[in-house]
Design a protein around this motif. Structure first.
Motif, PDB file in Angstrom:
ATOM      1  N   SER A  42       0.852  -1.187   0.000  1.00 15.21           N
ATOM      2  CA  SER A  42       0.000   0.000   0.000  1.00 15.21           C
ATOM      3  C   SER A  42       0.893   1.244   0.000  1.00 15.21           C
ATOM      4  O   SER A  42       1.892   1.305   0.720  1.00 15.21           O
ATOM      5  CB  SER A  42      -0.924   0.000   1.216  1.00 15.21           C
ATOM      6  OG  SER A  42      -0.168  -0.039   2.416  1.00 15.21           O
ATOM      7  N   THR A  44       1.288   5.613  -0.177  1.00 12.41           N
ATOM      8  CA  THR A  44       0.764   6.972  -0.062  1.00 12.41           C
ATOM      9  C   THR A  44       1.749   7.930  -0.718  1.00 12.41           C
ATOM     10  O   THR A  44       2.915   7.984  -0.320  1.00 12.41           O
ATOM     11  CB  THR A  44       0.563   7.391   1.410  1.00 12.41           C
ATOM     12  OG1 THR A  44      -0.397   6.532   2.025  1.00 12.41           O
ATOM     13  CG2 THR A  44       0.065   8.830   1.488  1.00 12.41           C
ATOM     14  N   ARG A  64      -3.202  10.413 -11.786  1.00  7.47           N
ATOM     15  CA  ARG A  64      -4.402   9.615 -12.040  1.00  7.47           C
ATOM     16  C   ARG A  64      -4.146   8.514 -13.072  1.00  7.47           C
ATOM     17  O   ARG A  64      -4.881   7.520 -13.125  1.00  7.47           O
ATOM     18  CB  ARG A  64      -5.547  10.509 -12.508  1.00  7.47           C
ATOM     19  CG  ARG A  64      -6.023  11.480 -11.449  1.00  7.47           C
ATOM     20  CD  ARG A  64      -7.314  12.175 -11.838  1.00  7.47           C
ATOM     21  NE  ARG A  64      -8.455  11.268 -11.756  1.00  7.47           N
ATOM     22  CZ  ARG A  64      -9.720  11.670 -11.678  1.00  7.47           C
ATOM     23  NH1 ARG A  64     -10.002  12.970 -11.676  1.00  7.47           N
ATOM     24  NH2 ARG A  64     -10.701  10.800 -11.618  1.00  7.47           N
ATOM     25  N   THR A  70      -6.085  -0.276  -7.841  1.00  3.80           N
ATOM     26  CA  THR A  70      -7.013   0.615  -7.152  1.00  3.80           C
ATOM     27  C   THR A  70      -7.222   0.131  -5.714  1.00  3.80           C
ATOM     28  O   THR A  70      -7.379  -1.046  -5.458  1.00  3.80           O
ATOM     29  CB  THR A  70      -8.373   0.632  -7.879  1.00  3.80           C
ATOM     30  OG1 THR A  70      -8.164   1.035  -9.236  1.00  3.80           O
ATOM     31  CG2 THR A  70      -9.332   1.601  -7.202  1.00  3.80           C
ATOM     32  N   GLU A  74      -2.985   5.995  -2.424  1.00  5.58           N
ATOM     33  CA  GLU A  74      -3.684   7.255  -2.220  1.00  5.58           C
ATOM     34  C   GLU A  74      -2.700   8.396  -2.451  1.00  5.58           C
ATOM     35  O   GLU A  74      -1.478   8.196  -2.427  1.00  5.58           O
ATOM     36  CB  GLU A  74      -4.236   7.345  -0.792  1.00  5.58           C
ATOM     37  CG  GLU A  74      -3.157   7.345   0.267  1.00  5.58           C
ATOM     38  CD  GLU A  74      -3.692   7.415   1.688  1.00  5.58           C
ATOM     39  OE1 GLU A  74      -4.910   7.550   1.860  1.00  5.58           O
ATOM     40  OE2 GLU A  74      -2.869   7.340   2.637  1.00  5.58           O
ATOM     41  N   TRP A  97     -12.046  12.825  -7.535  1.00  2.55           N
ATOM     42  CA  TRP A  97     -11.105  11.707  -7.441  1.00  2.55           C
ATOM     43  C   TRP A  97     -10.988  11.303  -5.976  1.00  2.55           C
ATOM     44  O   TRP A  97     -10.354  11.999  -5.180  1.00  2.55           O
ATOM     45  CB  TRP A  97      -9.746  12.102  -8.013  1.00  2.55           C
ATOM     46  CG  TRP A  97      -8.774  10.967  -8.109  1.00  2.55           C
ATOM     47  CD1 TRP A  97      -9.052   9.645  -8.224  1.00  2.55           C
ATOM     48  CD2 TRP A  97      -7.337  11.064  -8.078  1.00  2.55           C
ATOM     49  NE1 TRP A  97      -7.897   8.909  -8.275  1.00  2.55           N
ATOM     50  CE2 TRP A  97      -6.828   9.753  -8.199  1.00  2.55           C
ATOM     51  CE3 TRP A  97      -6.445  12.126  -7.990  1.00  2.55           C
ATOM     52  CZ2 TRP A  97      -5.471   9.474  -8.208  1.00  2.55           C
ATOM     53  CZ3 TRP A  97      -5.081  11.870  -8.003  1.00  2.55           C
ATOM     54  CH2 TRP A  97      -4.600  10.560  -8.120  1.00  2.55           C
ATOM     55  N   SER A  98     -11.581  10.201  -5.634  1.00  3.25           N
ATOM     56  CA  SER A  98     -11.661   9.782  -4.228  1.00  3.25           C
ATOM     57  C   SER A  98     -10.306   9.415  -3.632  1.00  3.25           C
ATOM     58  O   SER A  98     -10.142   9.411  -2.410  1.00  3.25           O
ATOM     59  CB  SER A  98     -12.620   8.594  -4.083  1.00  3.25           C
ATOM     60  OG  SER A  98     -12.176   7.485  -4.861  1.00  3.25           O
ATOM     61  N   SER A  99      -9.322   9.118  -4.481  1.00  7.64           N
ATOM     62  CA  SER A  99      -7.991   8.739  -3.977  1.00  7.64           C
ATOM     63  C   SER A  99      -7.164   9.944  -3.543  1.00  7.64           C
ATOM     64  O   SER A  99      -6.088   9.781  -2.962  1.00  7.64           O
ATOM     65  CB  SER A  99      -7.217   7.976  -5.054  1.00  7.64           C
ATOM     66  OG  SER A  99      -7.850   6.759  -5.360  1.00  7.64           O
TER      67      SER A  99
END
Length: 383
Positions: A42, A44, A64, A70, A74, A97-99
């Protein structure tokens, strides 16, 4: 003059050995080709932004387009007290864009070092809200290969790294300022890759870094360096290197390259380089200090020899001969770096820009120690 020439000649010998060491290490540093299998780490991505309204559309579009699973990555962009439309653009982008998460530093409680360590405070704020196990940092004027995160994350899993320095290249139109910046930066990137590979000293660029969030927390983040106005990259790198000397790497991969824009004026260029040079006497890693001192004295010797020529014309002859020797020492190394970055077309300007590079090194080094600089509309003094 004979005594000075002897000292200068010895300095150049030391400089030649140093550049030869970097050249050999860069060539031995293996190129990493990421596997097709998707990484499982994961991630960031943390990017501080101050007055970046013109760069944000390209930056966000590039982020993006990342080919990364997905839900496993983030993006946190921190608005560092911008006075333009940066926050408005970020706020609008986060709604579609939710991320993307947006942090506004103006909304957070003030810190006692907030007036000097601006970027560190922004990154710290981002990390405090990060959910990824791997922190990847960059700048708001950068663009990325679609497999950038894929490459960094797979390299992280391949090496079990705690800290990763990764390649950065300056791209822009072929004018004098941009070419000069590009060649200077290629040299720095070659030294970065070589020194990290050999673990000779800590060197990196904040436009392309990755480190474990747990490692950041284990060394207490920017604690004890949070009063310094610069060095969010190299000082942190050395803290993690001190704890994990075998877990710091340079990811030499084409798909890991981050592309950044050149500054748009000579004044801005010198301000940027003075900012970088201002860190020199604050390094805990004294190995890089001695390397920088050798480079500075070698360049300073040319200026002294040139000035001496007005009284002793023979000094001009020695200055030219030794300058040619310096160029022969540096060219193969920088050319090998340029080939990796696809910038070899600019090497034809390398020789003619040498006198300007020597002068710039002397001025930036001196002002980095004794002067002040302006960056992002802020003035920072060394005194």
């Amino acid at each position: 003059m004979p005594f000075f020439l002897l000292i200068f000649f010895l300095l150049l010998i030391g400089y030649a050995v140093l550049i030869g060491y970097y050249h050999n290490a860069w060539n031995k540093l293996p190129v990493y080709t990421p596997p097709e299998d998707a990484p499982t780490a994961s991630v960031t991505v943390i990017i501080p932004a101050r007055n970046e309204e013109t760069n944000l559309p390209v930056l966000i579009d590039s982020l993006r387009q990342q080919e990364y699973p997905t839900g496993l990555f983030e993006v946190i962009i921190i608005d560092d007290h911008s006075t333009d439309d940066t926050f408005r653009l970020l706020d609008e982008a986060s709604k579609s864009w939710s991320s993307l998460k947006v942090i506004r530093m103006a909304d957070l409680p003030a810190d006692e070092n907030a007036s000097t360590a601006f970027k560190k405070k922004a990154i710290q704020a981002g990390i405090s809200q990060a959910s990824g196990q791997l922190i990847v940092t960059s700048d708001a004027d950068c663009v990325f290969d679609k497999k950038w995160l894929h490459t960094i994350a797979s390299y992280y899993q391949h090496t079990d790294a705690k800290f990763i320095a990764a390649p950065v290249v300056i791209e822009g139109k072929d004018n004098l300022l941009n070419i000069f910046q590009s060649l200077d930066f290629l040299t720095l990137q070659g030294i970065t890759g070589a020194s990290v590979f050999k673990r000779a000293h800590s060197m990196c660029n904040g436009a392309n870094l990755a480190y474990e969030k747990s490692a950041f927390e284990e060394v207490n983040g920017f604690e004890k360096i949070d009063h310094l106005p610069s060095g969010d990259d190299m000082f942190l790198m050395h803290k993690i290197f001190t704890r994990y000397p075998e877990k710091v790497f340079y990811c030499k991969s084409k798909t890991a390259i981050v592309r950044t824009a050149p500054v748009d004026s000579w004044k801005a260029f010198f301000q940027q380089r003075i900012r970088w040079a201002s860190k020199a006497d604050s390094y805990d890693d004294k190995r890089i200090f001695w390397a920088l001192l050798l480079v500075y004295l070698a360049n300073l010797g040319f200026l002294i020899l040139f000035i001496m020529g007005f009284w002793k014309p023979l000094a001009f002859f020695f200055c030219i001969i030794l300058l040619l020797a310096k160029m022969l020492i540096e060219f193969p190394f920088v050319n090998s770096v340029a080939i990796f970055f696809g910038q070899q077309r600019r090497m034809k300007y390398f020789l003619v820009l040498q006198p300007l590079h020597i002068l710039y090194t002397i001025i930036a080094g001196w002002l980095g120690k004794f002067g002040h600089y302006e960056w992002k509309g802020r003035k920072v003094s060394k005194r």
